[in-house]
Design a protein around this motif. Structure first.
Motif, mmCIF file in Angstrom:
data_model
loop_
_atom_site.group_PDB
_atom_site.id
_atom_site.type_symbol
_atom_site.label_atom_id
_atom_site.label_comp_id
_atom_site.label_asym_id
_atom_site.label_seq_id
_atom_site.Cartn_x
_atom_site.Cartn_y
_atom_site.Cartn_z
ATOM 1 N N PRO A 110 0.714 -1.209 0.009
ATOM 2 C CA PRO A 110 0.156 -0.025 -0.063
ATOM 3 C C PRO A 110 0.847 1.169 0.041
ATOM 4 C CG PRO A 110 -1.039 -1.593 1.446
ATOM 5 C CD PRO A 110 0.497 -2.168 1.180
ATOM 6 N N ASP A 111 2.172 1.206 0.312
ATOM 7 C CA ASP A 111 2.952 2.210 0.458
ATOM 8 C C ASP A 111 4.306 1.902 -0.515
ATOM 9 O OD1 ASP A 111 4.650 0.955 2.266
ATOM 10 O OD2 ASP A 111 3.693 1.968 3.832
ATOM 11 N N ASN A 112 5.425 2.592 -0.429
ATOM 12 C CA ASN A 112 6.546 2.278 -1.314
ATOM 13 C C ASN A 112 7.849 1.833 -0.513
ATOM 14 O OD1 ASN A 112 5.614 3.107 -4.109
ATOM 15 N ND2 ASN A 112 4.688 4.956 -2.804
ATOM 16 N N HIS A 113 7.537 1.223 0.593
ATOM 17 C CA HIS A 113 8.683 0.534 1.090
ATOM 18 C C HIS A 113 8.903 -0.770 0.449
ATOM 19 C CE1 HIS A 113 5.462 -1.849 3.065
ATOM 20 N NE2 HIS A 113 6.500 -2.749 3.391
ATOM 21 N N LYS A 114 10.186 -1.297 0.457
ATOM 22 C CA LYS A 114 10.562 -2.234 0.168
ATOM 23 C C LYS A 114 10.439 -3.507 0.920
ATOM 24 C CE LYS A 114 14.881 -2.203 -2.065
ATOM 25 N NZ LYS A 114 16.163 -2.024 -2.562
ATOM 26 N N THR A 115 10.519 -4.843 0.241
ATOM 27 C CA THR A 115 10.488 -5.912 1.197
ATOM 28 C C THR A 115 11.446 -6.163 2.157
ATOM 29 O OG1 THR A 115 9.216 -6.968 -0.523
ATOM 30 C CG2 THR A 115 10.374 -8.473 1.063
ATOM 31 N N MET A 116 11.124 -6.729 3.399
ATOM 32 C CA MET A 116 12.074 -6.963 4.337
ATOM 33 C C MET A 116 12.496 -8.590 3.996
ATOM 34 S SD MET A 116 12.560 -4.445 6.268
ATOM 35 C CE MET A 116 13.727 -5.214 7.854
ATOM 36 N N ARG A 117 13.705 -9.036 4.207
ATOM 37 C CA ARG A 117 13.989 -10.075 3.897
ATOM 38 C C ARG A 117 14.193 -11.207 5.141
ATOM 39 N NH1 ARG A 117 18.972 -8.304 0.022
ATOM 40 N NH2 ARG A 117 17.757 -6.967 -1.504
ATOM 41 N N GLY A 118 14.155 -12.617 4.800
ATOM 42 C CA GLY A 118 14.293 -13.445 5.817
ATOM 43 C C GLY A 118 13.063 -13.969 6.444
ATOM 44 N N GLY A 119 11.977 -13.441 6.324
ATOM 45 C CA GLY A 119 10.592 -13.974 6.741
ATOM 46 C C GLY A 119 10.200 -15.028 6.196
ATOM 47 N N PHE A 120 8.813 -15.511 6.571
ATOM 48 C CA PHE A 120 8.320 -16.678 5.927
ATOM 49 C C PHE A 120 8.139 -16.696 4.593
ATOM 50 C CE2 PHE A 120 4.134 -18.568 4.537
ATOM 51 C CZ PHE A 120 4.623 -19.932 4.706
ATOM 52 N N ILE A 121 7.743 -15.799 3.899
ATOM 53 C CA ILE A 121 7.567 -15.531 2.390
ATOM 54 C C ILE A 121 8.773 -15.728 1.683
ATOM 55 C CG2 ILE A 121 6.808 -14.304 0.557
ATOM 56 C CD1 ILE A 121 4.442 -15.442 1.776
ATOM 57 N N ASP A 122 9.871 -15.091 2.141
ATOM 58 C CA ASP A 122 11.231 -15.037 1.533
ATOM 59 C C ASP A 122 11.934 -16.589 1.399
ATOM 60 O OD1 ASP A 122 13.459 -13.856 0.218
ATOM 61 O OD2 ASP A 122 14.328 -13.646 2.200
#
Length: 425
Positions: free
Chosen positions: A304-316
């Protein structure tokens, strides 16, 4: 400390869950919405040694954590429960923390557990060993294979007849999944102003749904995918439908497609794999594939905003290794700065919510066959991921945006494009 006493120290009161543990202890109201079963010290170890969504996911997919409750009948019930569960934890005092660690060690619940087979970490080990950088062609190929080459038979269980693994577009709330996927292809076809005799490049084409839709309407379409299994399935379906003269799906990186001068480019669910820092190269490359006046439609998951993905979580870790998301504003800016005039954008997040609902229901209806094909850990993994994604679209954690752009002519005109949108919505 017993497991029940550890839970009482870690969960913010009042405890909304019923907890029943492998050591015979229990805590929480007996009439709770959900009952959490901690079935083994190994399951508790996953949670203790990898706090957060990764630890909960590992415990769940290996059977170390089981959930019970009538609300789990809803497609996203499992994820809703796990998310609520994670949100209830609190940080205990230093003294209590020391007692917890001593108790966990005594019951064998602080052992580093093997990475669950369903995590498919072999691609990452190989990439590190070979020194492959993020989003290099070789590493991208490994990442895509890790996710999409689970087996066509498995995907057929929940994707439906169209074999489309992207957001559908529902003409009505009660439309079927297959009708909604075909309606999505119709919408993109019309947004791109395709007509008989035109040439389309569809990158990240999956099982070739857009390619075949366009070819059936007289468009010469080339699709490119990094999944060998997808390409083989798509080519077999193209032959079965007698579309060989107009349609082709290649096992090929989109960056290696040699042809240029296309009337249109569609990118349906690829940008998530490109990497935000590579957007400029991506759009410049695709602009170079179009004739002047050609159109491009970018369809991808956004924030919804323009931040980038944080890495290392479940999806990653489990689902889309090296995947990155950002907001539609970042996408639009990069299109504008790298070869396109942006004509239109829209958010289809509720359509993706419905798409994921239907995938979850299909997987639930075919659960026994799914477990037989890929094993229970992988089936649980996919169910958790899709249920969690539906929850995310429902609660505006993620969105799905279409952005349509045109490659301007040398005189900076749009050619014969109408001034206002021309497709039926």
């Amino acid at each position: 400390m017993t497991v029940a006493e550890i839970i009482e120290a870690l969960v913010t009161p009042p405890n909304p869950f019923r907890w029943e543990a492998f050591d015979g202890t229990a805590t929480g109201p007996e009439d709770a919405k959900y009952t959490v079963h901690l079935t083994s010290p190994e399951g508790l170890s996953y949670i203790a040694t990898a706090p957060g969504d990764v630890g909960l996911a590992r415990a769940y997919i290996t059977g170390g954590l089981e959930l019970e409750g009538e609300h789990l009948a809803h497609p996203y019930g499992i994820f809703d429960a796990l998310r609520s569960l994670y949100g209830q934890f609190r940080k205990p005092s230093v003294g209590t923390t020391a007692k917890i660690y001593r108790s966990l060690r005594r019951m064998g619940a602080l052992q580093i557990q093997p990475v669950p087979e369903a995590e498919e970490a072999s691609w990452l080990e190989r990439s590190i060993r070979q020194g492959l950088s993020r989003h290099s062609k070789e590493r991208d190929a490994d990442v895509i294979a890790a996710h999409y080459d689970v087996g066509n038979d498995f995907y057929e269980l929940f994707l439906g007849d169209t074999m489309t693994y992207t957001c559908a577009y529902y003409p009505s709330e009660d439309a079927s999944l297959d009708d909604a996927q075909l309606n999505k292809y119709r919408l993109i076809f019309e947004k791109l102003r395709l007509k008989e005799g035109d040439r389309l490049l569809d990158i990240g084409c999956g099982w070739g749904g857009m390619v075949r839709y366009a070819a059936k309407r007289g468009v010469k379409a080339i699709g490119a995918t990094l999944s060998r299994e997808q390409a083989e399935w798509a080519q077999a379906r193209i032959k079965e439908e007698g579309l060989e003269d107009l349609a082709e799906v290649r096992f090929q990186d989109y960056r290696d497609v040699p042809e240029t001068g296309f009337d249109a480019v569609s990118s349906i669910g690829l940008l998530e794999h490109v990497g935000v820092d590579n957007y400029a190269k991506y759009f410049t490359h695709l602009s170079g594939k179009l004739r002047p006046g050609g159109l491009m439609l970018n369809h991808c998951i956004t924030y919804p905003d323009n931040h980038k993905t944080m890495r290392g979580g479940f999806i990653d870790r489990y689902i889309f290794p090296d995947g990155e998301l950002t907001g539609s504003g970042t996408i639009i800016k990069n299109m504008q700065d790298n070869g396109f005039e942006v004509l239109h954008e829209e958010n289809l997040r509720f359509d993706y919510m419905r798409t994921l609902r239907d995938w979850c229901l299909n997987l639930k209806d075919n659960w026994e066959e799914a477990v037989e094909l890929v094993g229970e850990p992988t089936a649980r993994l996919w169910g958790m991921y899709m249920a969690g994604s539906e929850w995310g679209f429902r609660h505006n954690v993620v969105q799905l945006h279409h952005v349509l752009g045109v490659k301007l002519l040398d005189d900076d005109s749009r050619g014969d494009l109408p001034e206002r949108m021309w497709w039926t919505v």
